[in-house]
Design a protein around this motif. Structure first.
Motif, short mmCIF file in Angstrom:
data_model
loop_
_atom_site.label_atom_id
_atom_site.label_comp_id
_atom_site.label_asym_id
_atom_site.label_seq_id
_atom_site.Cartn_x
_atom_site.Cartn_y
_atom_site.Cartn_z
N THR A 1 0.85 -1.19 0.00
CA THR A 1 0.00 0.00 0.00
C THR A 1 0.88 1.24 0.00
N ASP B 1 2.49 0.91 3.58
CA ASP B 1 3.86 0.41 3.54
C ASP B 1 4.83 1.52 3.16
N LEU C 1 0.51 7.39 9.91
CA LEU C 1 1.26 6.13 9.87
C LEU C 1 0.69 5.14 10.90
N ARG C 2 0.32 5.65 12.06
CA ARG C 2 -0.25 4.79 13.10
C ARG C 2 -1.63 4.28 12.71
N ASP C 3 -2.48 5.18 12.20
CA ASP C 3 -3.88 4.82 11.95
C ASP C 3 -4.08 4.02 10.67
N GLU C 4 -3.31 4.35 9.64
CA GLU C 4 -3.55 3.76 8.32
C GLU C 4 -2.48 2.76 7.90
N ALA C 5 -1.27 2.89 8.43
CA ALA C 5 -0.17 1.94 8.22
C ALA C 5 0.09 1.59 6.75
N ARG D 1 7.41 4.80 14.64
CA ARG D 1 6.20 4.15 14.15
C ARG D 1 6.52 2.97 13.24
N GLY D 2 7.81 2.70 13.05
CA GLY D 2 8.20 1.57 12.20
C GLY D 2 8.66 1.96 10.82
N TYR D 3 8.78 3.27 10.58
CA TYR D 3 9.17 3.77 9.26
C TYR D 3 10.57 4.36 9.33
N SER E 1 9.29 4.62 4.38
CA SER E 1 8.92 3.23 4.16
C SER E 1 9.21 2.38 5.38
N ARG E 2 8.36 1.39 5.61
CA ARG E 2 8.68 0.39 6.60
C ARG E 2 9.35 -0.82 5.95
#
Length: 262
Positions: A4, A30, A24-28, A52-54, A72-73
């Motif tokens: 995504t 990629d 980033l938290r709510d929709e995540a 947040r993992g990115y 990007s994560r």
């Protein structure tokens, strides 16, 4: 593998870092592509997004204006950029994922207020920028690529709140629309958003000038997701998060999403 990708003109990534983190938290997604970051690359608050993992980013920046970034994560590598019209502006950057997908992030010039290049240098800059994009796509046909960004043109009649009233307004003039479409066609790009949502009014931008932007609803679809022809059939799930325009101290743009099964 489903990926995504989201695109969002953030109108200052440092000022709105918390909004980016919230998305980033709510929709995540990629991958999140940002435009109008208004920041040198080393001042972009990557640590906020990494939390947040990115933690992966490819970007080009400038102090106070322009600027494009790809967060990007997933691991990604810098795939370069082009200096359109030779102005040294940070308006394009590309990144490549490990599966070979290349993502191009663009911030096309807005073009000023007067749709006449003879009296408005900014409008000429916009048309020249698009012409160089078209020439590049003609010379090098894109493959396994996604192009996103604030392209600053609403091409269809239902991409603006009033086709008739905006025909002489920069972003929807006939010369801009024609140039936009010949640019897209030169690379055989597919407008993913409209492939998924073929009918109806669709906007991604609402002016700050409106007292109540949602009630007035005088929007334009300026933000786009294109796919190269070889992967266009893998696209799905397009959406525009209108509600983000209503967050506190928002950008005047809403994020646009699409997913790809690759």
């Amino acid at each position: 593998m489903s990926i995504t990708i989201a695109t969002w003109n953030i109108n200052s990534v440092r000022l709105r870092a918390d909004l980016v983190a919230r998305l980033l938290r709510d929709e995540a997604p990629d991958v999140l592509c940002l435009q109008e970051c208004k920041s040198p690359v080393d001042k972009i608050p990557l640590e906020t997004f990494a939390a947040r993992g990115y933690g992966h980013m490819v970007a080009r920046g400038q102090k106070g204006y322009n600027g494009v970034a790809i967060l990007s994560r997933l691991p990604l590598e810098d795939a370069g950029h082009r200096d359109f019209v030779g102005k040294g502006d940070a308006r394009h950057v590309a990144a490549r994922l490990e599966n070979g997908l290349t993502i191009h992030n663009y911030y096309v010039p807005a073009g000023g207020d007067v749709p006449d290049r003879d009296v408005n240098e900014k409008f000429g800059h916009k048309l020249d920028f698009l012409a160089e994009m078209r020439a590049w796509f003609t010379d090098t046909a894109p493959e396994k690529s996604v192009l996103v960004g604030d392209l600053n043109i609403a091409p269809r009649e239902d991409d603006v709140w009033s086709h008739k009233q905006l025909l002489k307004v920069v972003s929807h003039t006939p010369i801009e629309v024609d140039t936009f479409e010949t640019t897209r066609e030169a690379g055989n790009w597919v407008d993913v958003t409209r492939a998924d949502i073929p009918e109806g009014q669709l906007y991604s931008w609402w002016s700050y000038r409106a007292r109540d932007w949602s009630a007035a609803d005088k929007g334009r679809r300026l933000d786009h997701v294109w796919a190269s022809a070889d992967i266009a059939a893998a696209a799905h799930g397009s959406r525009i998060l209108r509600e983000v325009r209503g967050w506190d101290q928002p950008s005047d743009h809403a994020p646009v999403f699409a997913s790809f099964d690759l």
